[in-house]
Scaffold this active site. Structure first.
Site, short mmCIF file in Angstrom:
data_model
loop_
_atom_site.label_atom_id
_atom_site.label_comp_id
_atom_site.label_asym_id
_atom_site.label_seq_id
_atom_site.Cartn_x
_atom_site.Cartn_y
_atom_site.Cartn_z
N ASP A 168 49.84 36.58 35.37
CA ASP A 168 50.04 35.13 35.25
C ASP A 168 51.40 34.67 35.77
OD1 ASP A 168 47.58 35.08 33.86
OD2 ASP A 168 48.63 35.62 32.02
N LYS A 196 51.10 33.91 41.07
CA LYS A 196 50.84 34.49 42.40
C LYS A 196 49.93 33.59 43.23
CE LYS A 196 49.12 38.11 40.27
NZ LYS A 196 49.53 37.95 38.88
N GLN A 245 46.69 40.53 38.08
CA GLN A 245 47.45 41.01 36.91
C GLN A 245 48.89 41.35 37.34
OE1 GLN A 245 44.09 42.80 37.22
NE2 GLN A 245 43.32 41.01 36.22
N GLY A 267 42.79 35.14 37.08
CA GLY A 267 42.53 33.72 37.32
C GLY A 267 43.68 33.12 38.08
N HIS A 268 43.46 32.84 39.35
CA HIS A 268 44.52 32.22 40.15
C HIS A 268 44.25 30.73 40.26
CE1 HIS A 268 45.72 36.14 42.43
NE2 HIS A 268 45.91 36.19 41.14
P1 IMP Z 1 41.01 43.55 30.82
O1 IMP Z 1 41.60 43.47 32.18
O2 IMP Z 1 40.03 42.43 30.54
O3 IMP Z 1 40.47 44.90 30.51
O4 IMP Z 1 42.20 43.32 29.76
C1 IMP Z 1 43.23 44.30 29.58
C2 IMP Z 1 44.57 43.62 29.32
O5 IMP Z 1 44.99 42.97 30.52
C3 IMP Z 1 44.54 42.53 28.26
O6 IMP Z 1 45.80 42.53 27.59
C4 IMP Z 1 44.40 41.25 29.05
O7 IMP Z 1 44.91 40.13 28.36
C5 IMP Z 1 45.23 41.59 30.26
N1 IMP Z 1 44.83 40.84 31.45
C6 IMP Z 1 43.76 41.05 32.24
N2 IMP Z 1 43.73 40.19 33.25
C7 IMP Z 1 44.82 39.41 33.11
C8 IMP Z 1 45.37 38.34 33.89
O8 IMP Z 1 44.85 37.92 34.94
N3 IMP Z 1 46.52 37.80 33.42
C9 IMP Z 1 47.15 38.27 32.31
N4 IMP Z 1 46.69 39.26 31.56
C10 IMP Z 1 45.53 39.83 31.98
#
Ligand code: IMP
Length: 443
Positions: free
Chosen positions: A27, A30, A233, A54-55
Protein backbone atom coordinates in the site's frame (compact mmCIF):
# COMPACT_ATOMS: atom_id res chain seq x y z
CA UNK A 1 24.33 10.75 0.09
CA UNK A 2 22.66 14.18 -0.24
CA UNK A 3 19.61 14.66 -2.39
CA UNK A 4 20.51 15.00 -6.02
CA UNK A 5 23.97 13.47 -5.79
CA UNK A 6 24.61 10.61 -8.19
CA UNK A 7 27.32 8.03 -7.68
CA UNK A 8 27.12 6.79 -11.25
CA UNK A 9 26.43 8.65 -14.42
CA UNK A 10 23.23 7.10 -15.63
CA UNK A 11 22.46 6.96 -19.27
CA UNK A 12 18.74 6.89 -20.03
CA UNK A 13 19.59 4.95 -23.17
CA UNK A 14 20.54 1.82 -21.25
CA UNK A 15 18.02 2.09 -18.44
CA UNK A 16 15.34 0.21 -20.23
CA UNK A 17 13.98 -2.31 -17.81
CA UNK A 18 13.08 -1.11 -14.36
CA UNK A 19 11.46 -2.80 -11.36
CA UNK A 20 9.08 -0.72 -9.26
CA UNK A 21 8.13 -2.35 -5.99
CA UNK A 22 7.04 -1.56 -2.43
CA UNK A 23 9.70 -1.26 0.25
CA UNK A 24 7.37 -1.56 3.27
CA UNK A 25 4.26 -3.70 3.98
CA UNK A 26 2.38 -2.86 0.80
CA UNK A 27 0.00 0.00 0.00
CA UNK A 28 2.90 2.39 -0.57
CA UNK A 29 1.18 4.07 -3.52
CA UNK A 30 2.91 2.09 -6.27
CA UNK A 31 -0.17 2.27 -8.49
CA UNK A 32 0.10 6.01 -8.98
CA UNK A 33 3.86 5.88 -9.61
CA UNK A 34 3.62 3.01 -12.09
CA UNK A 35 0.77 4.75 -13.85
CA UNK A 36 2.63 8.06 -13.97
CA UNK A 37 5.88 6.74 -15.39
CA UNK A 38 4.70 3.88 -17.55
CA UNK A 39 4.49 6.34 -20.45
CA UNK A 40 8.27 5.89 -20.69
CA UNK A 41 7.98 2.12 -21.19
CA UNK A 42 6.57 -0.11 -23.88
CA UNK A 43 5.38 -2.85 -21.54
CA UNK A 44 4.27 -3.04 -17.90
CA UNK A 45 4.51 -6.52 -16.36
CA UNK A 46 3.16 -7.70 -12.99
CA UNK A 47 5.29 -10.44 -11.49
CA UNK A 48 3.64 -11.85 -8.35
CA UNK A 49 0.58 -11.90 -6.12
CA UNK A 50 -3.01 -12.01 -7.21
CA UNK A 51 -6.19 -10.07 -6.56
CA UNK A 52 -5.05 -9.51 -2.96
CA UNK A 53 -3.28 -6.41 -4.31
CA UNK A 54 -5.19 -3.24 -5.04
CA UNK A 55 -3.67 -0.41 -7.02
CA UNK A 56 -5.75 2.73 -7.05
CA UNK A 57 -5.24 5.02 -10.00
CA UNK A 58 -7.01 8.34 -10.31
CA UNK A 59 -7.33 9.83 -13.75
CA UNK A 60 -9.29 13.05 -13.63
CA UNK A 61 -12.47 12.19 -11.77
CA UNK A 62 -12.28 8.51 -12.65
CA UNK A 63 -10.99 6.06 -10.07
CA UNK A 64 -9.71 2.62 -11.09
CA UNK A 65 -8.81 -0.08 -8.59
CA UNK A 66 -6.70 -2.60 -10.43
CA UNK A 67 -6.06 -5.87 -8.68
CA UNK A 68 -4.56 -8.19 -11.26
CA UNK A 69 -4.08 -6.12 -14.36
CA UNK A 70 -1.05 -3.79 -14.42
CA UNK A 71 -1.93 -0.10 -14.51
CA UNK A 72 -0.16 0.19 -17.88
CA UNK A 73 -3.46 -0.99 -19.36
CA UNK A 74 -4.85 2.53 -18.84
CA UNK A 75 -2.40 3.86 -21.41
CA UNK A 76 -3.46 3.22 -24.99
CA UNK A 77 -0.93 1.22 -26.94
CA UNK A 78 0.97 -0.10 -23.91
CA UNK A 79 1.18 -3.83 -23.42
CA UNK A 80 0.18 -5.04 -19.96
CA UNK A 81 1.47 -8.44 -18.91
CA UNK A 82 0.29 -10.78 -16.15
CA UNK A 83 3.44 -12.80 -15.51
CA UNK A 84 3.90 -16.46 -14.58
CA UNK A 85 4.51 -15.53 -10.93
CA UNK A 86 0.88 -14.56 -10.35
CA UNK A 87 -2.08 -16.60 -9.17
CA UNK A 88 -5.09 -15.69 -11.27
CA UNK A 89 -8.71 -15.91 -10.22
CA UNK A 90 -10.38 -15.83 -13.64
CA UNK A 91 -13.65 -14.49 -12.20
CA UNK A 92 -11.81 -11.55 -10.62
CA UNK A 93 -9.80 -11.03 -13.79
CA UNK A 94 -12.86 -11.02 -16.02
CA UNK A 95 -14.72 -8.60 -13.80
CA UNK A 96 -11.71 -6.25 -13.96
CA UNK A 97 -11.57 -6.68 -17.73
CA UNK A 98 -15.27 -5.87 -18.03
CA UNK A 99 -15.05 -2.68 -15.98
CA UNK A 100 -12.03 -1.51 -17.97
CA UNK A 101 -13.80 -2.28 -21.25
CA UNK A 102 -16.83 -0.36 -20.04
CA UNK A 103 -14.49 2.62 -19.56
CA UNK A 104 -13.34 2.23 -23.18
CA UNK A 105 -10.00 0.48 -22.57
CA UNK A 106 -8.86 -1.91 -25.33
CA UNK A 107 -8.11 -4.76 -22.93
CA UNK A 108 -8.10 -7.52 -25.57
CA UNK A 109 -5.63 -5.54 -27.65
CA UNK A 110 -3.27 -4.74 -24.78
CA UNK A 111 -3.34 -7.55 -22.21
CA UNK A 112 -1.21 -10.70 -22.25
CA UNK A 113 -1.66 -13.41 -19.62
CA UNK A 114 1.05 -15.97 -18.90
CA UNK A 115 0.17 -19.54 -19.76
CA UNK A 116 2.28 -20.55 -16.74
CA UNK A 117 0.45 -18.46 -14.12
CA UNK A 118 -1.50 -20.54 -11.61
CA UNK A 119 -5.29 -20.61 -11.55
CA UNK A 120 -7.18 -19.84 -8.36
CA UNK A 121 -10.35 -21.83 -7.66
CA UNK A 122 -13.18 -21.41 -5.11
CA UNK A 123 -11.73 -24.26 -3.05
CA UNK A 124 -8.64 -22.13 -2.39
CA UNK A 125 -10.85 -19.67 -0.53
CA UNK A 126 -12.47 -22.55 1.37
CA UNK A 127 -9.03 -23.81 2.36
CA UNK A 128 -8.15 -20.36 3.66
CA UNK A 129 -11.13 -20.40 6.03
CA UNK A 130 -9.48 -23.31 7.80
CA UNK A 131 -6.19 -21.54 8.39
CA UNK A 132 -5.03 -19.70 11.44
CA UNK A 133 -6.63 -16.26 11.24
CA UNK A 134 -3.71 -14.51 12.99
CA UNK A 135 -2.03 -13.57 9.73
CA UNK A 136 -5.12 -11.62 8.74
CA UNK A 137 -4.94 -12.49 5.07
CA UNK A 138 -7.13 -10.90 2.43
CA UNK A 139 -9.21 -14.14 2.29
CA UNK A 140 -8.91 -14.36 -1.48
CA UNK A 141 -7.42 -17.87 -1.50
CA UNK A 142 -4.01 -16.55 -2.53
CA UNK A 143 -1.93 -18.56 -0.02
CA UNK A 144 -3.66 -21.92 -0.71
CA UNK A 145 -3.25 -21.40 -4.46
CA UNK A 146 0.50 -20.82 -4.01
CA UNK A 147 0.54 -23.86 -1.70
CA UNK A 148 -0.77 -26.00 -4.56
CA UNK A 149 1.90 -24.51 -6.80
CA UNK A 150 4.67 -25.38 -4.34
CA UNK A 151 3.17 -28.84 -3.81
CA UNK A 152 3.22 -29.30 -7.61
CA UNK A 153 -0.44 -30.10 -7.89
CA UNK A 154 -1.65 -26.64 -8.97
CA UNK A 155 -3.44 -26.02 -12.23
CA UNK A 156 -1.92 -23.46 -14.54
CA UNK A 157 -3.54 -21.26 -17.17
CA UNK A 158 -2.20 -23.58 -19.92
CA UNK A 159 -3.93 -26.52 -18.20
CA UNK A 160 -7.17 -24.58 -17.97
CA UNK A 161 -7.04 -24.01 -21.72
CA UNK A 162 -6.35 -27.66 -22.45
CA UNK A 163 -9.90 -28.85 -23.12
CA UNK A 164 -8.97 -32.54 -23.04
CA UNK A 165 -7.16 -32.63 -19.75
CA UNK A 166 -8.54 -29.80 -17.66
CA UNK A 167 -11.66 -31.67 -16.49
CA UNK A 168 -9.75 -34.61 -15.03
CA UNK A 169 -7.11 -32.39 -13.45
CA UNK A 170 -9.73 -30.15 -11.87
CA UNK A 171 -11.75 -33.01 -10.47
CA UNK A 172 -8.74 -34.69 -8.89
CA UNK A 173 -7.72 -31.45 -7.17
CA UNK A 174 -11.24 -30.38 -6.17
CA UNK A 175 -12.10 -33.78 -4.72
CA UNK A 176 -8.96 -33.78 -2.63
CA UNK A 177 -9.91 -30.35 -1.28
CA UNK A 178 -13.43 -31.46 -0.59
CA UNK A 179 -12.18 -34.37 1.50
CA UNK A 180 -10.10 -31.96 3.56
CA UNK A 181 -13.01 -29.52 3.90
CA UNK A 182 -15.28 -32.28 5.14
CA UNK A 183 -12.68 -33.36 7.66
CA UNK A 184 -12.70 -29.79 8.96
CA UNK A 185 -16.47 -29.82 9.20
CA UNK A 186 -17.04 -27.40 6.35
CA UNK A 187 -20.13 -28.94 4.79
CA UNK A 188 -22.05 -27.63 1.81
CA UNK A 189 -19.98 -29.47 -0.76
CA UNK A 190 -19.59 -27.29 -3.83
CA UNK A 191 -21.16 -28.32 -7.11
CA UNK A 192 -18.00 -29.41 -8.88
CA UNK A 193 -19.65 -29.84 -12.27
CA UNK A 194 -20.94 -26.32 -12.11
CA UNK A 195 -17.54 -24.91 -11.11
CA UNK A 196 -15.83 -26.90 -13.83
CA UNK A 197 -18.28 -25.62 -16.46
CA UNK A 198 -17.83 -22.08 -15.22
CA UNK A 199 -14.03 -22.35 -15.50
CA UNK A 200 -14.32 -23.86 -18.97
CA UNK A 201 -16.32 -20.77 -19.89
CA UNK A 202 -13.64 -18.50 -18.39
CA UNK A 203 -11.02 -20.37 -20.38
CA UNK A 204 -12.65 -19.45 -23.68
CA UNK A 205 -12.93 -15.81 -22.67
CA UNK A 206 -9.29 -15.40 -21.72
CA UNK A 207 -7.85 -17.74 -24.40
CA UNK A 208 -7.09 -14.99 -26.95
CA UNK A 209 -4.98 -13.13 -24.37
CA UNK A 210 -2.96 -16.11 -23.12
CA UNK A 211 0.56 -16.73 -24.36
CA UNK A 212 4.11 -17.53 -23.30
CA UNK A 213 4.73 -14.13 -21.72
CA UNK A 214 8.37 -14.96 -20.86
CA UNK A 215 9.00 -15.34 -24.54
CA UNK A 216 6.99 -12.22 -25.37
CA UNK A 217 8.99 -10.16 -22.86
CA UNK A 218 12.40 -11.52 -23.84
CA UNK A 219 11.73 -11.03 -27.53
CA UNK A 220 10.48 -7.50 -26.87
CA UNK A 221 13.62 -6.70 -24.88
CA UNK A 222 15.79 -8.14 -27.63
CA UNK A 223 13.96 -5.88 -30.08
CA UNK A 224 14.88 -2.84 -27.97
CA UNK A 225 11.59 -2.40 -26.13
CA UNK A 226 11.50 -1.36 -22.49
CA UNK A 227 9.71 -3.07 -19.62
CA UNK A 228 8.52 -1.78 -16.28
CA UNK A 229 8.14 -4.61 -13.78
CA UNK A 230 5.36 -3.83 -11.31
CA UNK A 231 5.53 -5.41 -7.88
CA UNK A 232 2.56 -5.95 -5.58
CA UNK A 233 2.54 -5.88 -1.75
CA UNK A 234 6.03 -5.03 -0.41
CA UNK A 235 9.39 -6.37 0.73
CA UNK A 236 8.29 -6.81 4.34
CA UNK A 237 5.49 -9.10 3.07
CA UNK A 238 7.90 -11.12 0.91
CA UNK A 239 7.63 -14.85 1.59
CA UNK A 240 11.39 -15.21 2.13
CA UNK A 241 12.52 -11.84 3.43
CA UNK A 242 9.44 -10.42 5.14
CA UNK A 243 8.13 -10.80 8.67
CA UNK A 244 7.46 -14.52 8.29
CA UNK A 245 4.90 -16.01 8.84
CA UNK A 246 3.02 -12.72 8.64
CA UNK A 247 3.73 -12.39 4.96
CA UNK A 248 2.08 -13.03 1.64
CA UNK A 249 2.91 -16.17 -0.32
CA UNK A 250 5.00 -14.74 -3.14
CA UNK A 251 8.28 -12.95 -3.83
CA UNK A 252 7.22 -9.35 -3.38
CA UNK A 253 10.81 -8.03 -3.47
CA UNK A 254 12.56 -6.82 -6.60
CA UNK A 255 14.11 -10.27 -7.17
CA UNK A 256 10.64 -11.66 -7.83
CA UNK A 257 10.58 -9.69 -11.07
CA UNK A 258 12.91 -12.17 -12.65
CA UNK A 259 11.36 -15.44 -11.49
CA UNK A 260 7.85 -14.03 -11.88
CA UNK A 261 8.27 -13.07 -15.53
CA UNK A 262 11.07 -15.22 -16.93
CA UNK A 263 13.20 -12.18 -17.74
CA UNK A 264 16.78 -12.88 -16.58
CA UNK A 265 18.36 -10.64 -13.90
CA UNK A 266 20.99 -9.55 -16.43
CA UNK A 267 18.25 -7.82 -18.41
CA UNK A 268 16.98 -5.76 -15.49
CA UNK A 269 18.67 -2.36 -15.38
CA UNK A 270 17.36 -0.58 -12.31
CA UNK A 271 15.30 -0.93 -9.17
CA UNK A 272 13.03 1.80 -7.85
CA UNK A 273 11.33 1.43 -4.47
CA UNK A 274 8.20 3.14 -3.23
CA UNK A 275 7.66 3.93 0.47
CA UNK A 276 5.31 6.14 2.41
CA UNK A 277 6.66 9.06 4.44
CA UNK A 278 5.40 6.97 7.37
CA UNK A 279 4.53 3.26 7.57
CA UNK A 280 1.33 1.22 7.42
CA UNK A 281 0.51 -2.45 7.54
CA UNK A 282 -2.72 -4.45 7.26
CA UNK A 283 -3.27 -7.71 9.06
CA UNK A 284 -1.26 -9.25 11.89
CA UNK A 285 2.46 -9.33 12.52
CA UNK A 286 5.21 -7.26 14.10
CA UNK A 287 5.29 -3.53 13.46
CA UNK A 288 7.95 -1.92 15.67
CA UNK A 289 7.00 1.71 14.98
CA UNK A 290 3.23 1.28 15.17
CA UNK A 291 1.56 4.35 16.70
CA UNK A 292 -1.19 2.94 18.88
CA UNK A 293 -2.15 6.38 20.15
CA UNK A 294 -4.14 9.30 18.80
CA UNK A 295 -1.31 10.09 16.37
CA UNK A 296 -1.83 6.75 14.67
CA UNK A 297 -5.56 7.51 14.36
CA UNK A 298 -4.79 10.92 12.95
CA UNK A 299 -2.55 9.49 10.25
CA UNK A 300 -5.17 6.85 9.41
CA UNK A 301 -7.87 9.47 8.98
CA UNK A 302 -5.78 11.98 7.11
CA UNK A 303 -4.13 9.37 4.92
CA UNK A 304 -7.41 7.50 4.37
CA UNK A 305 -5.59 4.38 5.45
CA UNK A 306 -8.24 1.78 4.77
CA UNK A 307 -7.52 -1.22 2.52
CA UNK A 308 -8.47 -0.71 -1.12
CA UNK A 309 -9.33 -4.41 -1.48
CA UNK A 310 -10.72 -5.36 1.93
CA UNK A 311 -11.59 -1.94 3.40
CA UNK A 312 -9.80 -2.89 6.63
CA UNK A 313 -8.29 -0.06 8.70
CA UNK A 314 -4.53 -0.04 8.22
CA UNK A 315 -2.21 0.05 11.21
CA UNK A 316 -0.16 3.27 11.08
CA UNK A 317 3.24 4.22 12.45
CA UNK A 318 6.48 6.08 11.92
CA UNK A 319 9.15 5.81 9.26
CA UNK A 320 11.46 2.96 10.14
CA UNK A 321 15.06 3.50 9.02
CA UNK A 322 16.36 0.01 9.98
CA UNK A 323 13.63 -1.62 7.89
CA UNK A 324 14.38 0.65 4.95
CA UNK A 325 18.08 -0.14 5.18
CA UNK A 326 17.16 -3.82 5.18
CA UNK A 327 14.94 -3.30 2.13
CA UNK A 328 17.75 -1.38 0.42
CA UNK A 329 20.18 -4.23 1.04
CA UNK A 330 17.79 -6.89 -0.26
CA UNK A 331 16.69 -5.03 -3.34
CA UNK A 332 19.65 -2.87 -4.35
CA UNK A 333 17.45 0.21 -4.53
CA UNK A 334 18.67 2.79 -7.04
CA UNK A 335 16.14 5.44 -6.06
CA UNK A 336 13.27 5.79 -3.63
CA UNK A 337 9.88 7.40 -4.18
CA UNK A 338 8.41 8.81 -0.96
CA UNK A 339 4.62 9.03 -1.09
CA UNK A 340 1.95 10.70 1.03
CA UNK A 341 4.26 13.37 2.42
CA UNK A 342 1.22 15.68 2.69
CA UNK A 343 -0.37 13.35 5.26
CA UNK A 344 2.22 14.59 7.79
CA UNK A 345 1.52 18.27 7.05
CA UNK A 346 -0.26 19.09 10.31
CA UNK A 347 2.15 17.48 12.75
CA UNK A 348 4.39 19.65 14.91
CA UNK A 349 6.86 16.81 15.55
CA UNK A 350 7.57 13.72 13.49
CA UNK A 351 9.28 10.75 15.12
CA UNK A 352 11.59 8.69 12.93
CA UNK A 353 12.89 5.32 14.10
CA UNK A 354 16.67 5.30 13.67
CA UNK A 355 17.53 2.03 15.39
CA UNK A 356 16.29 -0.79 17.59
CA UNK A 357 17.27 -1.73 21.10
CA UNK A 358 16.63 -4.78 23.17
CA UNK A 359 17.12 -3.85 26.82
CA UNK A 360 20.46 -2.06 26.91
CA UNK A 361 21.71 -3.58 23.67
CA UNK A 362 21.54 -2.12 20.24
CA UNK A 363 19.99 -4.53 17.72
CA UNK A 364 22.22 -4.48 14.69
CA UNK A 365 20.29 -6.82 12.41
CA UNK A 366 16.63 -7.26 11.60
CA UNK A 367 15.59 -10.21 13.80
CA UNK A 368 14.69 -13.25 11.67
CA UNK A 369 11.65 -14.18 13.75
CA UNK A 370 8.45 -12.24 14.19
CA UNK A 371 8.74 -12.73 17.93
CA UNK A 372 12.20 -11.16 17.81
CA UNK A 373 10.98 -8.14 15.87
CA UNK A 374 8.03 -7.78 18.25
CA UNK A 375 10.36 -7.41 21.21
CA UNK A 376 12.64 -4.68 19.84
CA UNK A 377 12.19 -1.16 21.14
CA UNK A 378 12.45 1.48 18.47
CA UNK A 379 14.84 4.36 19.11
CA UNK A 380 13.30 7.57 17.85
CA UNK A 381 14.58 10.93 16.82
CA UNK A 382 11.97 13.64 16.60
CA UNK A 383 12.10 15.99 13.65
CA UNK A 384 10.24 19.29 13.53
CA UNK A 385 7.09 19.23 11.41
CA UNK A 386 6.36 21.88 8.78
CA UNK A 387 2.70 22.58 9.57
CA UNK A 388 2.16 23.98 6.12
CA UNK A 389 0.18 22.38 3.31
CA UNK A 390 2.36 20.44 0.89
CA UNK A 391 -0.56 18.82 -0.92
CA UNK A 392 -0.15 19.28 -4.63
CA UNK A 393 3.33 20.82 -4.54
CA UNK A 394 5.16 19.73 -7.66
CA UNK A 395 8.60 21.39 -7.29
CA UNK A 396 11.11 20.38 -4.67
CA UNK A 397 12.10 24.02 -4.02
CA UNK A 398 8.49 24.83 -3.11
CA UNK A 399 8.40 22.38 -0.21
CA UNK A 400 8.62 23.96 3.24
CA UNK A 401 12.16 23.91 4.63
CA UNK A 402 11.30 21.38 7.36
CA UNK A 403 9.75 19.01 4.81
CA UNK A 404 12.96 19.17 2.76
CA UNK A 405 14.94 18.58 5.95
CA UNK A 406 12.75 15.58 6.76
CA UNK A 407 13.43 14.04 3.34
CA UNK A 408 17.15 14.82 3.52
CA UNK A 409 17.25 13.18 6.95
CA UNK A 410 15.59 10.00 5.68
CA UNK A 411 17.96 9.96 2.75
CA UNK A 412 21.05 10.36 4.90
CA UNK A 413 19.93 7.79 7.44
CA UNK A 414 18.88 5.15 4.92
CA UNK A 415 21.65 5.81 2.39
CA UNK A 416 19.07 5.69 -0.38
CA UNK A 417 18.44 8.52 -2.80
CA UNK A 418 14.95 10.01 -2.64
CA UNK A 419 14.39 10.90 -6.28
CA UNK A 420 10.66 11.45 -6.29
CA UNK A 421 8.07 12.65 -3.78
CA UNK A 422 4.31 12.34 -4.03
CA UNK A 423 2.18 15.04 -2.42
CA UNK A 424 -1.28 13.81 -3.38
CA UNK A 425 -3.09 11.16 -5.38
CA UNK A 426 -3.25 13.03 -8.68
CA UNK A 427 -0.66 12.68 -11.41
CA UNK A 428 0.42 16.31 -11.16
CA UNK A 429 0.93 16.11 -7.38
CA UNK A 430 4.40 14.68 -7.84
CA UNK A 431 7.92 16.05 -7.47
CA UNK A 432 10.85 14.64 -9.41
CA UNK A 433 14.14 15.69 -7.87
CA UNK A 434 16.28 17.40 -10.46
CA UNK A 435 19.59 15.70 -11.16
CA UNK A 436 18.57 12.51 -9.36
CA UNK A 437 19.03 8.99 -10.68
CA UNK A 438 15.27 8.84 -10.70
CA UNK A 439 15.09 11.73 -13.12
CA UNK A 440 17.70 10.09 -15.29
CA UNK A 441 15.79 6.85 -15.32
CA UNK A 442 12.46 8.31 -16.23
CA UNK A 443 13.31 11.35 -18.32
P1 IMP B 1 -2.62 -12.76 1.59
O1 IMP B 1 -1.74 -12.12 0.58
O2 IMP B 1 -4.09 -12.55 1.31
O3 IMP B 1 -2.26 -14.18 1.83
O4 IMP B 1 -2.36 -12.01 3.00
C1 IMP B 1 -1.12 -12.16 3.70
C2 IMP B 1 -0.73 -10.85 4.37
O5 IMP B 1 -0.39 -9.90 3.35
C3 IMP B 1 -1.84 -10.19 5.18
O6 IMP B 1 -1.24 -9.51 6.28
C4 IMP B 1 -2.42 -9.17 4.23
O7 IMP B 1 -3.04 -8.09 4.91
C5 IMP B 1 -1.17 -8.73 3.50
N1 IMP B 1 -1.46 -8.22 2.16
C6 IMP B 1 -1.75 -8.91 1.05
N2 IMP B 1 -1.92 -8.11 0.00
C7 IMP B 1 -1.72 -6.86 0.45
C8 IMP B 1 -1.71 -5.57 -0.18
O8 IMP B 1 -1.92 -5.41 -1.39
N3 IMP B 1 -1.44 -4.52 0.63
C9 IMP B 1 -1.15 -4.66 1.95
N4 IMP B 1 -1.14 -5.83 2.58
C10 IMP B 1 -1.41 -6.92 1.82
Amino acid sequence: MPLGATAIQWSGLHMRNVVIFGAQWGDEGKGKIVDLFCEKFDIVARYQGGHNAGHTVLIGDRKFILKLIPSGILHPGKRAVIGNGLVVDPAALLSEIESLEAAGVDVAGQLSISNRAHVLFPHHRTMEQMLDAAIGTTSRGIGPCYEDKAARRGIRVADLLDREHFGAQFEALAQEKETVARAFGIMDPPDLQQIRARYEGYAERIRPMVCDTARLLNEAIRAGKSVMFEGAQGTMLDLDHGTFPFVTSSSASAGGASTGTGVPPTKIDAVVAVAKAYVTRVGGGPFPTEALDAMGDRIRERGNEFGSVTGRPRRCGWFDVPLMRYAAMLNGIDSLVVTKLDVLDELDKIPVCVGYRCGRHEVAEIPPTSRGLETVEPVYECLPGWQTATAGISRFEDLPENARQYLAYLENRTGVEIGCVSTGPERNQTIVKRGSRFENLFS
